[in-house]
Design a protein around this motif. Structure first.
Motif, PDB file in Angstrom:
ATOM      1  N   THR A  61      21.823 -15.783  35.300  1.00  0.00           N
ATOM      2  CA  THR A  61      22.686 -16.741  34.676  1.00  0.00           C
ATOM      3  C   THR A  61      22.609 -16.471  33.188  1.00  0.00           C
ATOM      4  O   THR A  61      21.823 -15.654  32.630  1.00  0.00           O
ATOM      5  N   TYR A  62      23.638 -17.054  32.180  1.00  0.00           N
ATOM      6  CA  TYR A  62      23.640 -16.677  30.886  1.00  0.00           C
ATOM      7  C   TYR A  62      22.554 -16.779  30.113  1.00  0.00           C
ATOM      8  O   TYR A  62      21.869 -17.878  30.182  1.00  0.00           O
ATOM      9  N   ASP A  63      22.244 -15.734  29.089  1.00  0.00           N
ATOM     10  CA  ASP A  63      21.055 -15.773  28.426  1.00  0.00           C
ATOM     11  C   ASP A  63      21.466 -14.595  27.324  1.00  0.00           C
ATOM     12  O   ASP A  63      21.658 -13.564  27.728  1.00  0.00           O
ATOM     13  N   PRO A  64      21.782 -15.041  26.004  1.00  0.00           N
ATOM     14  CA  PRO A  64      22.042 -14.104  24.849  1.00  0.00           C
ATOM     15  C   PRO A  64      21.023 -12.844  25.121  1.00  0.00           C
ATOM     16  O   PRO A  64      21.350 -11.741  24.604  1.00  0.00           O
ATOM     17  N   THR A  65      19.663 -12.962  25.529  1.00  0.00           N
ATOM     18  CA  THR A  65      18.897 -11.873  25.318  1.00  0.00           C
ATOM     19  C   THR A  65      19.222 -10.947  26.359  1.00  0.00           C
ATOM     20  O   THR A  65      18.525  -9.563  26.122  1.00  0.00           O
ATOM     21  N   LEU A  66      19.968 -10.953  27.098  1.00  0.00           N
ATOM     22  CA  LEU A  66      20.294 -10.069  28.326  1.00  0.00           C
ATOM     23  C   LEU A  66      21.047  -8.948  27.503  1.00  0.00           C
ATOM     24  O   LEU A  66      21.052  -7.834  28.527  1.00  0.00           O
ATOM     25  N   LEU A  67      21.377  -9.045  26.628  1.00  0.00           N
ATOM     26  CA  LEU A  67      22.607  -8.062  25.753  1.00  0.00           C
ATOM     27  C   LEU A  67      21.410  -7.098  25.111  1.00  0.00           C
ATOM     28  O   LEU A  67      21.802  -5.989  24.465  1.00  0.00           O
ATOM     29  N   LEU A  68      19.989  -7.276  25.238  1.00  0.00           N
ATOM     30  CA  LEU A  68      19.101  -6.371  24.280  1.00  0.00           C
ATOM     31  C   LEU A  68      18.701  -5.400  25.095  1.00  0.00           C
ATOM     32  O   LEU A  68      18.080  -4.412  24.519  1.00  0.00           O
ATOM     33  N   GLY A  69      18.958  -5.174  26.675  1.00  0.00           N
ATOM     34  CA  GLY A  69      18.863  -3.842  27.271  1.00  0.00           C
ATOM     35  C   GLY A  69      17.979  -4.321  28.761  1.00  0.00           C
ATOM     36  O   GLY A  69      17.929  -5.454  28.993  1.00  0.00           O
ATOM     37  N   PRO A  70      17.699  -3.000  29.091  1.00  0.00           N
ATOM     38  CA  PRO A  70      17.206  -3.008  30.673  1.00  0.00           C
ATOM     39  C   PRO A  70      16.110  -4.010  30.897  1.00  0.00           C
ATOM     40  O   PRO A  70      15.881  -4.696  31.825  1.00  0.00           O
ATOM     41  N   ILE A  72      27.829  -3.597  34.290  1.00  0.00           N
ATOM     42  CA  ILE A  72      28.487  -2.045  34.505  1.00  0.00           C
ATOM     43  C   ILE A  72      27.223  -1.352  35.020  1.00  0.00           C
ATOM     44  O   ILE A  72      26.015  -1.449  34.454  1.00  0.00           O
ATOM     45  N   LYS A  73      27.174  -0.374  35.690  1.00  0.00           N
ATOM     46  CA  LYS A  73      26.410   0.571  36.089  1.00  0.00           C
ATOM     47  C   LYS A  73      26.848   2.042  35.758  1.00  0.00           C
ATOM     48  O   LYS A  73      27.693   2.657  36.111  1.00  0.00           O
ATOM     49  N   GLU A  74      26.108   2.562  34.944  1.00  0.00           N
ATOM     50  CA  GLU A  74      26.378   3.907  34.628  1.00  0.00           C
ATOM     51  C   GLU A  74      24.874   4.923  34.593  1.00  0.00           C
ATOM     52  O   GLU A  74      23.856   4.330  34.192  1.00  0.00           O
ATOM     53  N   GLU A  75      25.056   6.113  35.449  1.00  0.00           N
ATOM     54  CA  GLU A  75      23.770   6.538  35.550  1.00  0.00           C
ATOM     55  C   GLU A  75      22.643   5.965  36.402  1.00  0.00           C
ATOM     56  O   GLU A  75      21.494   5.937  35.443  1.00  0.00           O
ATOM     57  N   ASN A  76      22.938   5.104  37.098  1.00  0.00           N
ATOM     58  CA  ASN A  76      21.854   3.989  37.714  1.00  0.00           C
ATOM     59  C   ASN A  76      21.167   3.187  36.820  1.00  0.00           C
ATOM     60  O   ASN A  76      20.102   2.595  37.281  1.00  0.00           O
ATOM     61  N   VAL A  81      31.126  -9.727  44.458  1.00  0.00           N
ATOM     62  CA  VAL A  81      30.706  -8.503  44.338  1.00  0.00           C
ATOM     63  C   VAL A  81      29.889  -8.253  42.994  1.00  0.00           C
ATOM     64  O   VAL A  81      29.758  -8.865  42.119  1.00  0.00           O
ATOM     65  N   GLY A  82      28.766  -7.607  43.533  1.00  0.00           N
ATOM     66  CA  GLY A  82      27.603  -7.510  42.613  1.00  0.00           C
ATOM     67  C   GLY A  82      26.550  -6.534  42.817  1.00  0.00           C
ATOM     68  O   GLY A  82      26.497  -5.794  44.036  1.00  0.00           O
ATOM     69  N   TYR A  83      25.249  -6.580  41.916  1.00  0.00           N
ATOM     70  CA  TYR A  83      24.309  -5.849  42.213  1.00  0.00           C
ATOM     71  C   TYR A  83      23.000  -6.917  42.341  1.00  0.00           C
ATOM     72  O   TYR A  83      23.160  -8.113  42.004  1.00  0.00           O
ATOM     73  N   MET A  84      22.483  -6.457  43.430  1.00  0.00           N
ATOM     74  CA  MET A  84      21.375  -7.691  44.038  1.00  0.00           C
ATOM     75  C   MET A  84      19.949  -7.145  43.725  1.00  0.00           C
ATOM     76  O   MET A  84      19.690  -5.732  44.223  1.00  0.00           O
ATOM     77  N   THR A  85      18.957  -7.796  43.353  1.00  0.00           N
ATOM     78  CA  THR A  85      17.557  -7.336  43.365  1.00  0.00           C
ATOM     79  C   THR A  85      16.984  -8.169  44.647  1.00  0.00           C
ATOM     80  O   THR A  85      16.875  -9.038  44.555  1.00  0.00           O
ATOM     81  N   GLY A  86      15.997  -7.511  45.264  1.00  0.00           N
ATOM     82  CA  GLY A  86      15.193  -7.889  46.293  1.00  0.00           C
ATOM     83  C   GLY A  86      13.786  -8.405  46.117  1.00  0.00           C
ATOM     84  O   GLY A  86      13.075  -7.317  45.585  1.00  0.00           O
ATOM     85  N   TYR A  87      13.384  -9.489  46.430  1.00  0.00           N
ATOM     86  CA  TYR A  87      11.995  -9.897  46.426  1.00  0.00           C
ATOM     87  C   TYR A  87      11.409 -10.294  47.690  1.00  0.00           C
ATOM     88  O   TYR A  87      12.277 -10.723  48.642  1.00  0.00           O
ATOM     89  N   THR A 109      12.685  -4.107  45.703  1.00  0.00           N
ATOM     90  CA  THR A 109      13.810  -2.924  44.995  1.00  0.00           C
ATOM     91  C   THR A 109      13.911  -2.566  43.833  1.00  0.00           C
ATOM     92  O   THR A 109      13.085  -3.446  42.812  1.00  0.00           O
ATOM     93  N   LYS A 110      14.548  -1.770  43.496  1.00  0.00           N
ATOM     94  CA  LYS A 110      14.752  -1.810  41.728  1.00  0.00           C
ATOM     95  C   LYS A 110      15.751  -2.867  41.380  1.00  0.00           C
ATOM     96  O   LYS A 110      16.224  -3.451  42.509  1.00  0.00           O
ATOM     97  N   ILE A 111      15.889  -3.050  40.321  1.00  0.00           N
ATOM     98  CA  ILE A 111      16.805  -3.948  39.632  1.00  0.00           C
ATOM     99  C   ILE A 111      18.350  -3.619  40.022  1.00  0.00           C
ATOM    100  O   ILE A 111      18.515  -2.682  39.738  1.00  0.00           O
ATOM    101  N   GLY A 112      18.786  -4.521  40.715  1.00  0.00           N
ATOM    102  CA  GLY A 112      20.244  -4.125  41.055  1.00  0.00           C
ATOM    103  C   GLY A 112      20.451  -3.214  42.223  1.00  0.00           C
ATOM    104  O   GLY A 112      21.695  -2.724  42.232  1.00  0.00           O
ATOM    105  N   GLU A 113      19.594  -2.998  42.947  1.00  0.00           N
ATOM    106  CA  GLU A 113      19.544  -1.843  43.623  1.00  0.00           C
ATOM    107  C   GLU A 113      20.513  -2.143  44.972  1.00  0.00           C
ATOM    108  O   GLU A 113      21.254  -1.061  45.758  1.00  0.00           O
ATOM    109  N   LEU A 114      20.503  -3.292  45.374  1.00  0.00           N
ATOM    110  CA  LEU A 114      21.221  -3.735  46.545  1.00  0.00           C
ATOM    111  C   LEU A 114      22.634  -3.979  46.363  1.00  0.00           C
ATOM    112  O   LEU A 114      22.974  -4.610  45.117  1.00  0.00           O
ATOM    113  N   LEU A 115      23.584  -3.615  46.880  1.00  0.00           N
ATOM    114  CA  LEU A 115      25.166  -3.866  46.758  1.00  0.00           C
ATOM    115  C   LEU A 115      25.815  -5.090  47.521  1.00  0.00           C
ATOM    116  O   LEU A 115      25.327  -4.987  48.834  1.00  0.00           O
TER     117      LEU A 115
END
Length: 226
Positions: A76-85, A12-16, A141-147, A124-130
């Protein structure tokens, strides 16, 4: 990996700021439920040039079959993703390197080249592309990061991708200037997959931050500063 065995983070995206709030099976994410997730899109560039590798997706793909695209894939799934930005940022970078190594095989004089994090630069910033938010018919439907991925010049290149059934398939591609790809996109955007579309919308907008970052990186590359 088969769609019904792979799990993707729901974001989810809240305040960028993107936050991972759970994990869902990939086939559920790619359904009429339109669950937002996060992915990476990688624009390959031949080092020292403005040429990219524009691939054509397999006709077997569930999403955007036979359309033009760059490389990429899902975080993909990784429990560490719940630790923050910070964890999400690291996961995006790891995903970009993983997808690069899985999808692009490069060799020079018969010797394989192993990509490293030094060959990849985020523009791009993380998830900047839609993707998919403005298309009610889209199941992606999602957020995408460009490299940007720099490929050694004068290399032999093989591009491949794994279909939803787990089978790997070699893909056809063209070496073409970025500016020509942008022109093709403007002429007929329906020929491009959603990931490439999100990138090319930015590269068609000279006032975009992503546009300026992309061309700044490419100009440094052409001048052999990076």
């Amino acid at each position: 990996m088969s769609e019904n065995k792979e799990y993707l983070p729901v974001v989810i995206k809240e305040e960028n700021t993107l936050t991972v709030c759970g994990f869902v099976r990939r086939d559920v994410v790619h359904s009429s439920l339109r669950i937002p997730h996060i992915s990476v899109n990688i624009v390959p560039v031949i080092r020292g040039t403005e040429k990219t590798i524009l691939q054509k997706r397999s006709k077997k793909r569930k999403i955007d079959p036979s359309k033009y695209d760059f490389n990429g894939g899902h975080v993909t799934y990784d429990p560490t993703l719940l630790l923050g930005p910070n964890a999400l940022e690291q996961a995006n970078d790891k995903t970009a390197l993983r997808e690069t190594r899985e999808e692009i095989a490069v060799s020079s004089d018969g010797r394989p080249y192993v990509f490293s994090s030094r060959d990849l630069i985020r523009f791009t910033k993380i998830g900047e592309l839609l993707t998919g938010f403005d298309d009610q018919g889209s199941i992606n439907v999602g957020y995408m990061t460009g490299y940007i991925l720099f490929i050694p010049a004068d290399s032999t290149i093989i591009v491949s991708d794994e279909n939803e059934d787990g089978a790997n398939e070699e893909l056809s591609y063209e070496e073409i200037d970025i500016s020509q790809v942008v022109a093709l996109f403007k002429e007929n955007p329906s020929k491009f997959a959603s990931g490439a579309t999100a990138v090319l919308k930015e590269l068609s907008n000279t006032k975009s931050d992503a546009y300026n970052r992309f061309w700044h990186i490419l100009n440094l590359n052409k001048n052999k500063i990076i």
